[in-house]
Design a protein around this motif. Structure first.
Motif, PDB file in Angstrom:
ATOM      1  N   ALA A   1       0.807  -1.170   0.189  1.00 42.42           N
ATOM      2  CA  ALA A   1      -0.111   0.098  -0.152  1.00 42.42           C
ATOM      3  C   ALA A   1       0.846   1.173  -0.020  1.00 42.42           C
ATOM      4  O   ALA A   1       2.062   1.338   0.580  1.00 42.42           O
ATOM      5  N   LEU A   2       0.543   2.219  -0.460  1.00 36.90           N
ATOM      6  CA  LEU A   2       1.177   3.752  -0.806  1.00 36.90           C
ATOM      7  C   LEU A   2       0.123   4.789  -0.368  1.00 36.90           C
ATOM      8  O   LEU A   2      -0.862   4.596  -0.799  1.00 36.90           O
ATOM      9  N   LEU A   3       0.726   5.668   0.487  1.00 35.67           N
ATOM     10  CA  LEU A   3       0.036   6.671   0.570  1.00 35.67           C
ATOM     11  C   LEU A   3       0.824   7.977   0.711  1.00 35.67           C
ATOM     12  O   LEU A   3       2.151   7.934   1.112  1.00 35.67           O
ATOM     13  N   THR A   4       0.622   9.235  -0.140  1.00 34.00           N
ATOM     14  CA  THR A   4       1.359  10.299  -0.318  1.00 34.00           C
ATOM     15  C   THR A   4       0.394  11.299   0.047  1.00 34.00           C
ATOM     16  O   THR A   4      -0.715  11.471  -0.623  1.00 34.00           O
ATOM     17  N   VAL A   5       0.582  12.269   1.010  1.00 33.09           N
ATOM     18  CA  VAL A   5      -0.168  13.049   1.471  1.00 33.09           C
ATOM     19  C   VAL A   5       0.287  14.375   1.867  1.00 33.09           C
ATOM     20  O   VAL A   5       1.463  14.551   2.323  1.00 33.09           O
TER      21      VAL A   5
END
Length: 430
Positions: free
Chosen positions: A189-193
């Motif tokens: 999973a990948l999250l960029t915020v």
């Protein structure tokens, strides 16, 4: 001779009167008028032939039979015997049956149908393959979907990027060759915020990998990213201030507390779903990047396997706080004011898996550096395959950062024996 010629003349006269031949044929018997008053239409000729057949009492031959030859006149009477006229052509001829075509040459014989052999009782109909095909990374079947839980599905590949001040961000997560071949879901999973705005903005990049076995692996990875993202977002003002003032001890303790709370929530969710808590962890690795161009401190924290590397002057440096001793690596020399890599104290209070230390590392960014955060699917071939590491170093040492498509192409280069999911986050410094 005279008797024979007389008979022949009577015979010709009979045929001329029957079919209206007239004298146009040339050569009639003596006494012929040379013309006939018989009607000269097709229907009249057919009717005349039928009347002649009825008068002789003979049946009409079947279509296709050869007509009988007329009998020669006898010497006693000198009269020609009655002759059967040829049958008229059928008004609507019946076409012959078509001849079926048959192929010739090798393989032209029709295959004998084989009866399907049922699988043994209790055996799976289509067992999943154990290894990906060697011909390329093309996706295979789609993962199985539940109509009541479509939010459990994730795309094969995720791609993202951004630019803030002196840093350029590229991030990609793709399903591994084995998962593609089997039709399994991506467990990375990948999250960029981004939290905040302007010089006070704070970027968070989170990479998580679900456990290799058991249900809910992909969900565990996404939950880990979401919960750590929410925790950092609620504390972003204090974290950004600690980054600008270089409060490393405060950052370490605060991020460890947020990570522990996230893992505690993961285990509580596992119990709600009836899963053993120890089978529901996910490797979680994060980067905190301040948008302020005057702050060049980069913070890494997390739990579980993966990679943290720096590409400087065309060579890889391993910044992993707890890199395995049996894997070759080049230790990164410490920058002024940069502490050596270390792992924080272990916690055994149930908030994290026993034996999994909390990882923390700060790095100072120089112009021209590239910092790489990745899951184990990319870290393993980078550390174990020198040719692959050299190729990536050449791809990512160009004067300008690659575009999104070029970054994804390089990140998914295949390495034999490494079919896991891959997630890579790269930060170029200018």
């Amino acid at each position: 001779m005279k008797q024979q010629g007389t008979g022949r003349g009577h015979e010709d006269d009979w045929w001329r009167r029957l079919y209206g031949d007239g004298g146009g044929a040339g050569g009639g018997a003596a006494g012929d008028t040379g013309a006939s008053d018989a009607p000269d239409t097709l229907d009249d000729r057919v009717a005349s032939a039928l009347r002649a057949l009825a008068a002789t009492g003979r049946a009409a031959p079947a279509p296709g039979d050869a007509p009988e030859r007329p009998e020669r006149p006898g010497p006693a009477t000198g009269k020609p015997p009655a002759r059967t006229a040829p049958p008229p052509p059928p008004a609507f001829p019946t076409p012959p049956a078509p001849i079926p075509l048959q192929a010739t040459g090798p393989g032209s014989r029709p295959a004998t149908p084989r009866r399907p052999v049922p699988p043994p009782r209790g055996a799976p109909a289509d067992p999943p393959p154990s290894a990906p095909p060697p011909d390329g990374p093309e996706p295979g079947p789609l993962p199985a979907a539940d109509p009541a839980a479509l939010d459990e599905l994730v795309p094969d590949t995720a791609l993202d990027g951004a630019r803030y001040g002196s840093l350029t961000l590229r991030a990609a997560s793709r399903r591994g060759d084995l998962a593609r071949h089997r039709g399994d879901i991506r467990r990375d999973a990948l999250l960029t915020v981004r939290f905040g705005s302007g010089r006070h903005a704070l970027l968070l990049v989170a990479v998580a990998t679900g456990p290799p076995a058991g249900a809910g692996a992909a969900r565990a990875a996404r939950d880990a990213c979401a919960w750590i993202g929410g925790a950092v977002g609620r504390s972003c003002t204090r974290l950004a201030e600690d980054l600008r003032t270089d409060q490393r001890d405060a950052l370490r303790s605060g991020l460890q507390r947020l990570t522990d709370r996230s893992y505690g929530t993961l285990r509580a969710r596992a119990e709600e779903r009836g899963l053993p808590p120890e089978r529901y962890p996910a490797a979680l690795r994060c980067l905190l990047l301040p948008a302020d161009p005057e702050c060049r401190t980069r913070v890494f924290f997390g739990v579980g396997p993966g990679g943290l590397l720096r590409l400087r002057d065309g060579a890889w440096q391993d910044l992993e706080p707890t890199a395995p001793d049996h894997l070759p690596r080049r230790a990164a020399p410490a920058d002024p004011g940069e502490p050596p890599p270390a792992a924080a104290g272990r916690r055994t209070d149930g908030t994290r898996a026993p034996g999994e230390p909390f990882l923390f590392r700060t790095a100072f960014a120089r112009p021209g550096d590239m910092l790489l955060l990745c899951s184990a699917g990319l870290a393993e071939p980078l550390r174990q395959d020198p040719a692959f590491a050299a190729r990536l170093a050449a791809e990512w040492s160009l004067p300008r950062p690659p575009g999104l498509t070029d970054f994804l192409t390089a990140a998914q280069l295949r390495v034999e024996g490494h079919p896991k999911d891959r997630t890579a986050v790269a930060v170029w410094e200018s």
